[in-house]
Write a protein that holds these residues in place. Structure first.
Motif, PDB file in Angstrom:
ATOM      1  N   ALA A   1       0.862  -1.176   0.000  1.00  0.00           N
ATOM      2  CA  ALA A   1       0.000   0.000   0.000  1.00  0.00           C
ATOM      3  C   ALA A   1       0.900   1.229   0.000  1.00  0.00           C
ATOM      4  CB  ALA A   1      -0.910  -0.007   1.214  1.00  0.00           C
ATOM      5  N   LEU A   2       0.520   2.208  -0.817  1.00  0.00           N
ATOM      6  CA  LEU A   2       1.364   3.384  -0.950  1.00  0.00           C
ATOM      7  C   LEU A   2       0.491   4.643  -0.888  1.00  0.00           C
ATOM      8  CD1 LEU A   2       4.445   3.800  -1.500  1.00  0.00           C
ATOM      9  CD2 LEU A   2       3.819   4.181  -3.894  1.00  0.00           C
ATOM     10  N   GLY A   3       0.745   5.458   0.132  1.00  0.00           N
ATOM     11  CA  GLY A   3      -0.018   6.701   0.286  1.00  0.00           C
ATOM     12  C   GLY A   3       0.884   7.908   0.138  1.00  0.00           C
ATOM     13  N   ALA A   4       0.260   9.096   0.218  1.00  0.00           N
ATOM     14  CA  ALA A   4       1.013  10.342   0.036  1.00  0.00           C
ATOM     15  C   ALA A   4       2.071  10.501   1.133  1.00  0.00           C
ATOM     16  CB  ALA A   4       0.054  11.533   0.038  1.00  0.00           C
ATOM     17  N   ARG A   5       1.688  10.180   2.362  1.00  0.00           N
ATOM     18  CA  ARG A   5       2.625  10.281   3.490  1.00  0.00           C
ATOM     19  C   ARG A   5       3.811   9.315   3.292  1.00  0.00           C
ATOM     20  NH1 ARG A   5       1.700  11.211   9.045  1.00  0.00           N
ATOM     21  NH2 ARG A   5       0.109  12.650   8.320  1.00  0.00           N
ATOM     22  N   ASP A   6       3.482   8.080   2.845  1.00  0.00           N
ATOM     23  CA  ASP A   6       4.541   7.097   2.586  1.00  0.00           C
ATOM     24  C   ASP A   6       5.552   7.653   1.589  1.00  0.00           C
ATOM     25  OD1 ASP A   6       3.340   5.078   4.181  1.00  0.00           O
ATOM     26  OD2 ASP A   6       1.993   4.576   2.520  1.00  0.00           O
ATOM     27  N   LEU A   7       5.010   8.262   0.558  1.00  0.00           N
ATOM     28  CA  LEU A   7       5.852   8.796  -0.500  1.00  0.00           C
ATOM     29  C   LEU A   7       6.834   9.815   0.071  1.00  0.00           C
ATOM     30  CD1 LEU A   7       5.516   7.810  -3.351  1.00  0.00           C
ATOM     31  CD2 LEU A   7       4.296   9.907  -3.919  1.00  0.00           C
ATOM     32  N   GLU A   8       6.325  10.679   0.953  1.00  0.00           N
ATOM     33  CA  GLU A   8       7.190  11.683   1.589  1.00  0.00           C
ATOM     34  C   GLU A   8       8.300  11.015   2.375  1.00  0.00           C
ATOM     35  OE1 GLU A   8       4.858  14.354   4.008  1.00  0.00           O
ATOM     36  OE2 GLU A   8       3.614  14.861   2.253  1.00  0.00           O
ATOM     37  N   ASN A   9       7.940   9.902   3.039  1.00  0.00           N
ATOM     38  CA  ASN A   9       8.928   9.188   3.868  1.00  0.00           C
ATOM     39  C   ASN A   9       9.742   8.158   3.096  1.00  0.00           C
ATOM     40  OD1 ASN A   9       8.032  10.645   6.067  1.00  0.00           O
ATOM     41  ND2 ASN A   9       6.441   9.122   6.548  1.00  0.00           N
ATOM     42  N   ASN A  10       9.466   8.081   1.787  1.00  0.00           N
ATOM     43  CA  ASN A  10      10.171   7.120   0.933  1.00  0.00           C
ATOM     44  C   ASN A  10       9.999   5.672   1.409  1.00  0.00           C
ATOM     45  OD1 ASN A  10      11.786   6.720  -1.403  1.00  0.00           O
ATOM     46  ND2 ASN A  10      13.546   6.257  -0.078  1.00  0.00           N
ATOM     47  N   VAL A  11       8.800   5.351   1.875  1.00  0.00           N
ATOM     48  CA  VAL A  11       8.525   3.984   2.330  1.00  0.00           C
ATOM     49  C   VAL A  11       7.207   3.487   1.735  1.00  0.00           C
ATOM     50  CG1 VAL A  11       9.725   4.259   4.550  1.00  0.00           C
ATOM     51  CG2 VAL A  11       7.268   4.789   4.377  1.00  0.00           C
ATOM     52  N   ALA A  12       6.954   2.194   1.890  1.00  0.00           N
ATOM     53  CA  ALA A  12       5.659   1.615   1.521  1.00  0.00           C
ATOM     54  C   ALA A  12       5.263   0.636   2.612  1.00  0.00           C
ATOM     55  CB  ALA A  12       5.757   0.897   0.176  1.00  0.00           C
ATOM     56  N   GLU A  13       3.950   0.465   2.786  1.00  0.00           N
ATOM     57  CA  GLU A  13       3.487  -0.526   3.759  1.00  0.00           C
ATOM     58  C   GLU A  13       3.353  -1.863   3.035  1.00  0.00           C
ATOM     59  OE1 GLU A  13      -0.142  -0.238   6.734  1.00  0.00           O
ATOM     60  OE2 GLU A  13      -0.604  -1.459   4.960  1.00  0.00           O
ATOM     61  N   VAL A  14       4.096  -2.838   3.523  1.00  0.00           N
ATOM     62  CA  VAL A  14       4.113  -4.145   2.883  1.00  0.00           C
ATOM     63  C   VAL A  14       3.442  -5.162   3.809  1.00  0.00           C
ATOM     64  CG1 VAL A  14       5.584  -5.999   2.021  1.00  0.00           C
ATOM     65  CG2 VAL A  14       6.184  -3.613   1.558  1.00  0.00           C
ATOM     66  N   ALA A  15       2.398  -5.822   3.308  1.00  0.00           N
ATOM     67  CA  ALA A  15       1.668  -6.792   4.129  1.00  0.00           C
ATOM     68  C   ALA A  15       1.793  -8.189   3.527  1.00  0.00           C
ATOM     69  CB  ALA A  15       0.201  -6.394   4.214  1.00  0.00           C
ATOM     70  N   ARG A  16       2.114  -9.153   4.371  1.00  0.00           N
ATOM     71  CA  ARG A  16       2.170 -10.552   3.944  1.00  0.00           C
ATOM     72  C   ARG A  16       0.791 -11.163   4.088  1.00  0.00           C
ATOM     73  NH1 ARG A  16       7.273 -13.554   6.686  1.00  0.00           N
ATOM     74  NH2 ARG A  16       5.980 -15.324   6.094  1.00  0.00           N
ATOM     75  N   ARG A  17       0.364 -11.939   3.131  1.00  0.00           N
ATOM     76  CA  ARG A  17      -0.934 -12.594   3.235  1.00  0.00           C
ATOM     77  C   ARG A  17      -0.882 -13.745   4.244  1.00  0.00           C
ATOM     78  NH1 ARG A  17      -4.605 -14.577   4.677  1.00  0.00           N
ATOM     79  NH2 ARG A  17      -6.474 -15.356   3.630  1.00  0.00           N
ATOM     80  N   ASP A  18       0.231 -14.483   4.290  1.00  0.00           N
ATOM     81  CA  ASP A  18       0.241 -15.705   5.107  1.00  0.00           C
ATOM     82  C   ASP A  18       0.184 -15.410   6.605  1.00  0.00           C
ATOM     83  OD1 ASP A  18       2.858 -14.686   4.926  1.00  0.00           O
ATOM     84  OD2 ASP A  18       3.750 -16.660   5.278  1.00  0.00           O
ATOM     85  N   THR A  19       1.024 -14.498   7.093  1.00  0.00           N
ATOM     86  CA  THR A  19       1.071 -14.209   8.525  1.00  0.00           C
ATOM     87  C   THR A  19       0.317 -12.940   8.888  1.00  0.00           C
ATOM     88  OG1 THR A  19       3.084 -12.922   8.225  1.00  0.00           O
ATOM     89  CG2 THR A  19       3.364 -15.261   8.751  1.00  0.00           C
ATOM     90  N   LYS A  20      -0.070 -12.174   7.874  1.00  0.00           N
ATOM     91  CA  LYS A  20      -0.733 -10.872   8.048  1.00  0.00           C
ATOM     92  C   LYS A  20       0.182  -9.831   8.687  1.00  0.00           C
ATOM     93  CE  LYS A  20      -5.333 -12.206   7.488  1.00  0.00           C
ATOM     94  NZ  LYS A  20      -6.662 -11.626   7.544  1.00  0.00           N
TER      95      LYS A  20
END
Lengths: 491, 491
Positions: free
Chosen positions: B362-381
């Motif tokens: 998931a990539l939002g405007a705030r993430d972009l500013e921080n140069n990060v992305a939220e990465v979620a695993r399906r198996d362990t959540k």
């Protein structure tokens, strides 16, 4: 020669069968009208399938799989559809065998009779549109762009390997759209995909056109087709793309709510090509020594044959060949080194000619000393001595050249075999002497088309797309006509 | 949540159906027992097929295609074969429909009755060995290593999507050898290929073993199998590889002249896996929120969802995502950017969880500013915030980690569910409370196996390869036994 092939001039039909059987493409089976596709033939089909599958996916389609069986009542829901297919259906009536209590061996169990007979799919419009009913509610569910790779069965009385078999493999695209325009655009797009494949991979030039009403798919509003020409002057329908209008949506009650929130019937297309294409490929290019396959879809593009006396020579050649193989493979070329010791080079040469491998490289001890290899093209039979330095690059270019020249040769032949005729006499004379497509005026009626077919065995192959409009008179009835259409005797 | 899924604890069987239907894998069809494989399910099958096909080719096999229909008499030629399949055959008896002269609509034309009924192949040993008769004359024609991808039909009375359907897709290998040793080695090799595929691609640990005589393939001398364990404690046969001895060669008179120039019957194997594997995959890994697919065969490995307010934010995110997508694709990762505006991010999250996509970014405007992305695993959540620098590499490593952990988790569960039992009481108690494989002594007779099945619904899944030998007594009869075998209730 390893195997005798009948010459085309002697018996074209036998020549074709020889190529299929002796080239290792297919075999007859114990089941009437069904063939066995042998490994070499199947590798050819896999190659063709993979290219087409990529093309379908690039144009937004997804694969799915629908049942082999169609309830009898489904087939009947679209009136002209059942009329077209009822005469050649394999029908499943029972679901169990048992031992005959009277000692007659294994028999069909009369108690295991199906309530409703199942038809082995001859094509899948009905079962698919019955499914789409559940998948489509709103314009947001459209377009639905689906393709299926499958086997189908049409109980043909006269069969020919690849060209007309009771069971054959094919793909059938079935798409659903919100508007007629969109569906027609899809129909034309897929025709263009087929033409692209035929011309640029199979090296078979095709005429893009529309079928006359009599030759339309059973249930279609319009059938678009690509028509190819074989070396004996007969035409072959190589692919069809149908605009089905709302016929199947109405038959299966598939409605959607459009953007204006009104219910409307969905617009449909279907399109397919089959293992019949392999028949077209064979007859478009091959010669009296065997198959000639275009490099882009040849299962094997290059074969290397060593020529040696004794193990010492062999070892040296092996070493060099392994380096050449690595280079060729790196360049994405499908290559085989045939160093089997159970056949002499001459036998191998004939065998790979028979199998249509585009390029043969022979490498002997003397060649090695001179840093060259003998490179033979299958299509023209030209041989040349090429330096081993930069060989992979030269072979890659040669394969492309072969591909182009095969297409050009077939196109020249095809273009020379589109001949105008202005009278029935001329028409019949051309058919019997030259063959090919005859461009003739036709009054547009099915009656005329059928009478011409009766008299000459020629049918209207298509009305070419963007056909030139010109005033003329029908060759049979003398009635006015605005364009020439293409007639031919056909497979 | 976009769609409700029944919890496993509530109704395991309904949970499974929910996943298949709501996950978009398959659908029921209008034909009893036949399913429609939907695009997402078919993409999964294509991925599995492609890996297996490569493995088959790497072990020297070629694909071919044999007829869908088998003459009734062929099926009867191998005695135990017909006994095994006669009870569930779809039988074609006619080849034409016609209009009922009495106005009953479209009916089967009684005049178009086949002389000999045709069986829709339930498996192809008979038609293939009838063909091999013409292909094999000498030891030089051997081994013959052929595989077929095809649809087959077994008229099952109780069907389950993927697990047991009247029609299913599979591959069937049919090989011919000069010696028993070679055929046995082939049988074992293909079992190993299946085990490799199950464990290293599907992330499903399997027990490799041999079937008891009662569970053997109809016509086999020995049936090797891989057995997997589902989350409800039931076993599932995931693939079989049969040593057929000379049974089919004798039934179809397939002899070859060996190196000593003497005639001998050919030795055979056959082996297959089917769309049933998709059922195994679902039940081995998934949870109450939907599918969990192992990265190596997931049709989609990564989905990227933008989170934005307004077009300006969207444009910035788009730009970054396109760069990320390019990196991921370059690394060979199957990725999709879902920027459709007809659903909110939360809905999309649930949808891709349902579909089992291994990684969500998931990539939002705030993430972009921080140069990060939220990465979620399906198996362990698990979720983590990852730097956009070097993201593709991190995602690649994460996918591998997920693949490994999914296998490890399934293996731990499986290993914890192989339990010894020394009495029938213990055996039945374990079955009812814990499930899984029960390792028990058995006297080796079919009678005992059948009585245990009758009493407990558990069958012998297999006698593991390299099984530990130990003295013991049969849990039912008390007779002496030299090894424990694995029992389980099974799909």
């Amino acid at each position: 020669m390893s195997k005798e092939i009948t010459a085309r001039a002697e018996d074209y039909s036998k020549w074709y069968n020889d190529l299929v059987l002796k080239g290792g493409l297919a075999d007859y089976s114990a089941v009437r009208g069904c063939m066995v596709i042998k490994p070499y033939g199947f590798a050819l089909w896999e190659g063709m399938r993979d290219v087409l599958d990529r093309m379908f996916k690039e144009t937004g389609h997804q694969n799915a799989y629908f049942p082999l069986f169609i309830p009898k009542s489904f087939l009947s829901k679209e009136a002209s559809h059942v009329e077209g297919f009822a005469k050649e259906c394999a029908v499943v009536t029972h679901y169990r065998l048992k031992n005959d209590p009277n000692g007659g061996g294994v028999i069909v169990d009369p108690e295991a009779k199906l309530e409703e007979e199942l038809i082995v799919r001859p094509t899948s419009e009905t079962i698919i549109w019955n499914t789409y009913k559940d998948w489509i509610q709103s314009y947001r569910d459209l377009p639905l762009l689906i393709n299926q790779w499958a086997n189908v069965v049409r109980w043909e009385m006269r069969t020919r390997l690849f060209l007309r078999t009771a069971e054959f493999l094919w793909q059938e695209g079935h798409t659903a759209h919100a508007t007629a325009e969109e569906a027609i655009a899809e129909t034309k797009q897929m025709l263009e995909v087929y033409a692209d494949f035929a011309e640029n991979y199979m090296a078979v030039p095709v005429v893009r056109g529309v079928k006359s009403p009599a030759e339309r798919f059973a249930g279609a509003v319009d059938t678009y087709c690509i028509e190819a020409l074989m070396q004996d002057g007969k035409a072959l329908q190589a692919g069809t793309s149908h605009f089905l209008g709302q016929n199947f949506a109405k038959a299966f009650e598939v409605q959607f709510s459009n953007k204006e929130n009104k219910l409307d019937y969905v617009w449909a297309t279907s399109w397919g090509v089959s293992t019949r294409l392999i028949g077209a490929l064979i007859m478009a290019h091959s010669d009296d020594d065997g198959l000639i396959l275009p490099p882009r879809i040849a299962p094997l593009q290059v074969v290397i044959v060593p020529i040696y006396k004794g193990e010492e020579q062999k070892a040296k050649i092996d070493e060099k060949v392994h380096a050449i193989m690595a280079d060729l493979k790196k360049a994405g070329i499908r290559v085989k080194y045939d160093d089997s010791d159970n056949a002499r080079p001459g036998w191998k040469f004939a065998e790979y000619e028979m199998k249509g491998v585009p390029v043969r490289i022979a490498l002997g001890a003397r060649d090695l000393e001179n840093n060259v290899a003998e490179v033979a093209r299958r299509d023209t039979k030209e041989k040349s001595s090429l330096s081993l330095d930069g060989l992979a690059e030269r072979i890659g270019a040669l394969l492309e050249e072969i591909q182009q020249q095969m297409f050009n040769k077939a196109k020249t032949y095809r273009d020379e075999h589109i001949t105008p005729a202005n009278t029935m006499e001329e028409f019949e004379h051309l058919l019997d002497t030259k063959g090919g497509f005859i461009a003739a005026h036709w009054d547009g009626t099915t009656e005329t088309e059928e009478e011409i077919k009766e008299r000459t065995k020629a049918t209207i192959r298509c009305i070419p797309l963007n056909n030139k409009q010109e005033a003329g008179t029908c060759i049979l009835t003398g009635k006015p006509s605005t364009q020439r259409v293409l007639f031919a005797r056909a497979y």
